[in-house]
Write a protein that holds these residues in place. Structure first.
Motif, PDB file in Angstrom:
ATOM      1  N   PHE A  71       0.897  -1.115  -0.183  1.00 33.32           N
ATOM      2  CA  PHE A  71      -0.187  -0.108   0.020  1.00 33.32           C
ATOM      3  C   PHE A  71       0.865   1.179   0.133  1.00 33.32           C
ATOM      4  O   PHE A  71       0.613   2.120   0.825  1.00 33.32           O
ATOM      5  N   VAL A  72       1.933   1.250  -0.961  1.00 30.98           N
ATOM      6  CA  VAL A  72       2.892   2.280  -0.739  1.00 30.98           C
ATOM      7  C   VAL A  72       2.325   3.888  -0.886  1.00 30.98           C
ATOM      8  O   VAL A  72       2.547   4.708  -0.089  1.00 30.98           O
ATOM      9  N   PRO A  73       1.619   4.476  -1.922  1.00 30.94           N
ATOM     10  CA  PRO A  73       0.839   5.453  -1.909  1.00 30.94           C
ATOM     11  C   PRO A  73       0.223   5.881  -0.806  1.00 30.94           C
ATOM     12  O   PRO A  73       0.381   6.752  -0.261  1.00 30.94           O
ATOM     13  N   ARG A  74      -0.744   5.060  -0.406  1.00 34.25           N
ATOM     14  CA  ARG A  74      -1.410   5.326   0.785  1.00 34.25           C
ATOM     15  C   ARG A  74      -0.626   5.481   1.975  1.00 34.25           C
ATOM     16  O   ARG A  74      -0.938   6.440   2.771  1.00 34.25           O
ATOM     17  N   MET A  75       0.100   4.494   2.319  1.00 35.14           N
ATOM     18  CA  MET A  75       1.110   4.400   3.412  1.00 35.14           C
ATOM     19  C   MET A  75       1.903   5.644   3.562  1.00 35.14           C
ATOM     20  O   MET A  75       2.363   6.510   4.482  1.00 35.14           O
ATOM     21  N   GLU A  80       3.326  10.969   6.403  1.00 37.18           N
ATOM     22  CA  GLU A  80       3.762  12.204   6.176  1.00 37.18           C
ATOM     23  C   GLU A  80       2.787  12.960   7.097  1.00 37.18           C
ATOM     24  O   GLU A  80       2.938  14.154   6.978  1.00 37.18           O
ATOM     25  N   ARG A  81       1.760  12.678   7.713  1.00 37.44           N
ATOM     26  CA  ARG A  81       0.908  13.144   8.577  1.00 37.44           C
ATOM     27  C   ARG A  81       1.668  13.630  10.001  1.00 37.44           C
ATOM     28  O   ARG A  81       2.158  12.829  10.415  1.00 37.44           O
ATOM     29  N   VAL A 215       8.612  11.132  -5.992  1.00 35.65           N
ATOM     30  CA  VAL A 215       9.156   9.909  -5.450  1.00 35.65           C
ATOM     31  C   VAL A 215       8.682   8.760  -6.684  1.00 35.65           C
ATOM     32  O   VAL A 215       7.486   8.926  -6.904  1.00 35.65           O
ATOM     33  N   ILE A 216       9.405   7.780  -6.943  1.00 35.56           N
ATOM     34  CA  ILE A 216       8.756   6.576  -7.780  1.00 35.56           C
ATOM     35  C   ILE A 216       8.373   5.282  -6.948  1.00 35.56           C
ATOM     36  O   ILE A 216       9.088   5.131  -6.288  1.00 35.56           O
ATOM     37  N   GLN A 217       7.111   5.160  -7.170  1.00 36.01           N
ATOM     38  CA  GLN A 217       6.451   4.198  -6.263  1.00 36.01           C
ATOM     39  C   GLN A 217       6.371   2.715  -6.983  1.00 36.01           C
ATOM     40  O   GLN A 217       5.492   1.889  -6.365  1.00 36.01           O
ATOM     41  N   SER A 218       7.027   2.503  -7.943  1.00 38.94           N
ATOM     42  CA  SER A 218       6.655   1.252  -8.794  1.00 38.94           C
ATOM     43  C   SER A 218       7.796   0.411  -8.232  1.00 38.94           C
ATOM     44  O   SER A 218       8.893   0.746  -8.406  1.00 38.94           O
ATOM     45  N   SER A 345      10.522   5.420  -3.525  1.00 36.23           N
ATOM     46  CA  SER A 345       9.741   5.452  -2.263  1.00 36.23           C
ATOM     47  C   SER A 345      10.449   5.010  -0.968  1.00 36.23           C
ATOM     48  O   SER A 345      10.859   3.818  -1.131  1.00 36.23           O
ATOM     49  N   ALA A 346      10.509   5.710  -0.027  1.00 29.72           N
ATOM     50  CA  ALA A 346      11.342   5.140   1.043  1.00 29.72           C
ATOM     51  C   ALA A 346      10.435   3.906   1.821  1.00 29.72           C
ATOM     52  O   ALA A 346      10.980   3.095   2.245  1.00 29.72           O
ATOM     53  N   VAL A 347       9.110   4.074   1.852  1.00 28.96           N
ATOM     54  CA  VAL A 347       8.301   2.895   2.043  1.00 28.96           C
ATOM     55  C   VAL A 347       8.484   1.817   1.594  1.00 28.96           C
ATOM     56  O   VAL A 347       8.806   0.683   1.987  1.00 28.96           O
TER      57      VAL A 347
END
Length: 519
Positions: A71-75, A80-81, A215-218, A345-347
């Protein structure tokens, strides 16, 4: 803005590295939990509960980090909140409190018989899962830093771990209940994960922001070398943890705690040395590929020698544990380098990378406690250790060698900086670039830039990039001036070209010159 928020903002501006010390608090919380210093009572005769705590916490932390990669984009948005990291710290603190309360001097006889173990495991798992959330946020923070600064902050975090441990060990032994854990130990055990989450949440007041970094999330963007590194990380952590666990399972608590003090003392010394190297030497001497090879060779030699020197068996196992600490530090820095250089993406990167390390550690510890003894009986202790040493050796030099390390940081596009080039950047130069924040020119040039930015609705960062491009800087120089990554500059450059309707830097300069002439 409240007085508390104003104070925290001033504090972070005065002490910019403070949010990054969340890593040190998180590592200290995990190490203190796994050493048993803060929560074991006087009824503990061996490492049984210690092993259970370690396994559940490691699997909880690693599991939540790997799960986040689905769930990279959502996480990423959630982390970041402002209070997401604090929530993770509070969850870990709640797990710590459950572990303490289910002890033999508190709720052990109140909880229905047979449920105590499950409550203990649940608290340990919750502790690990909460720290996993904090670790992901720390990964985002460290992934936005230049490589040399990552090394310095990570080394300082190791010093924080050692200081917390020795303060705890040297504190008074007064306990709320005779025989139970000390009050200071309980406060450290419950408070450190909360402190880690709080420190990470202070990043909202930092001048460095991860929210505006594209960031690249793929997963397809992850190089093949990264997946090879994951395989080595998992196997290495699994074998090292199983070796150490086999010793802890048959050792007294006093022996285990004494060994922990030795490892922590050396750990602090290595961290101080790393800070001195990062600050006081040239970048080309910071060869992480060599560090990787040395750690692997030393680990292989130690594992192979364990059955040959039975008198020093416990001491050597502690040195193996220390090699694992060095490897963990190496891994954390390497993952941050990958995020920064490739703008991934760091996640995703830390979720897979550090998650694999934690899962391997938990599974390895479980194997060491439950199955390694049977393996010794079946094939002999010396042969079993030799097999494990050969496996580590094969991983280190066949699956992911020093050459693969170089491939991992090969430039993704022509003109992109290599890791060696990033490491050669001096810390003072980085800070100067950050203090400048952006190059400024007064007079008609500055007015022309502002007019174009307003007319074409450029963002503040796009305006910074426009100014650098108009001054003739290339992408690498712009990245250095603005203290952002090369990939981020390229992204903003494309946006600027699109909004201004130009197709090259020369066209952009001509447009700015024309606007300047009108001012």
């Amino acid at each position: 803005m409240t007085k508390a928020e104003a104070f925290l903002r001033k504090l972070v501006r005065t002490w910019p590295s403070l949010p990054y010390m969340a890593l040190g608090a998180a590592l200290a919380a995990m190490y203190i939990a796994n050493s048993g210093t803060a929560w074991l009572s006087d009824t503990e005769m061996n490492g049984g509960n210690l092993s259970t705590m370690f396994i559940a916490a490691s699997l909880g932390s690693g599991g939540i980090m790997v799960l986040a990669t689905f769930f990279v984009p959502r996480m990423r948005r959630w982390l970041e909140r402002p209070n997401s990291a604090l929530l993770g710290g509070l969850l870990a603190g709640l797990g710590s409190l459950i572990v303490v309360l289910i002890g033999p001097y508190y709720l052990y006889f109140i909880v229905p018989e047979g449920f105590n173990w499950y409550v203990f495991v649940a608290g340990s798992f919750l502790f690990g899962a909460g720290l996993g959330i904090v670790s992901l946020r720390c990964g985002q923070l460290y992934g936005a830093l230049p490589p040399r600064q990552v090394i310095v902050y990570a080394a300082f975090s190791q010093i924080v771990v050692a200081l917390c441990f020795f303060v705890l060990v040297g504190s008074p032994d007064w306990a709320p209940v005779p025989g139970g854990p000390s009050l200071i130990g309980i406060l450290f055990f419950v408070g450190l994960p909360v402190a880690a989450g709080f420190l990470a949440s202070l990043s909202r007041y930092s001048e460095r922001s991860t929210a505006d970094i594209e960031v690249i999330q793929s997963r397809s963007a992850l190089p093949k070398s990264f997946w090879k590194l994951l395989a080595v990380v998992f196997v290495f952590s699994c074998i090292v943890a199983s070796v150490y666990a086999s010793v802890v399972a048959v050792s007294s608590i006093a022996t285990t705690l004494s060994g922990s003090r030795l490892v922590m003392l050396v750990r602090m010394g290595l961290a101080v040395e790393l800070v001195c190297v990062a600050v006081g030497t040239e970048g080309e001497r910071l060869n992480f590929g060599k560090v990787y090879s040395v750690v692997m060779v030393v680990s292989v030699a130690l594992v192979a020698c364990l059955p040959l020197v039975s008198v020093l068996h416990t001491v050597l196992s502690q040195i193996v544990s220390l090699a694992s600490v060095v490897f963990e530090l190496f891994l954390w820095c390497t993952l941050a380098f990958v995020v920064y250089q490739r703008r991934l993406s760091a996640v995703m990167v830390f979720g897979y990378g550090y998650g694999a390390y934690l899962l391997g550690t938990g599974i390895g510890w479980l194997f060491g406690v439950q199955a390694l003894g049977s393996l010794f009986s079946a094939v002999g202790e010396a042969f079993a250790y030799m097999i494990m040493a050969i496996i580590v050796l094969a991983c280190a030099f066949l699956i992911f060698s020093e050459r693969e390390f170089d491939r991992l940081f090969a430039p993704v596009e022509e003109g992109a900086p290599t890791l060696d080039e990033l490491l050669m950047k001096d810390l003072a130069a980085d800070e100067a670039a950050h203090d400048e924040a952006e190059p400024q020119r007064k007079g008609r040039f500055g007015a022309a830039i502002e007019a174009l930015a307003e007319a074409h609705q450029l963002s503040p960062r796009e305006t910074d990039v426009l100014r650098c491009l108009a001054m003739g800087y290339n992408s690498s120089t712009t990245a250095s001036k603005l203290h952002i990554s090369w990939n981020t500059v390229r992204t903003h450059t494309r946006n600027v070209y699109g909004k201004l309707g130009v197709h090259s830097q020369q066209e952009l300069i001509a447009l700015v010159d024309a606007e300047t002439a009108r001012e």
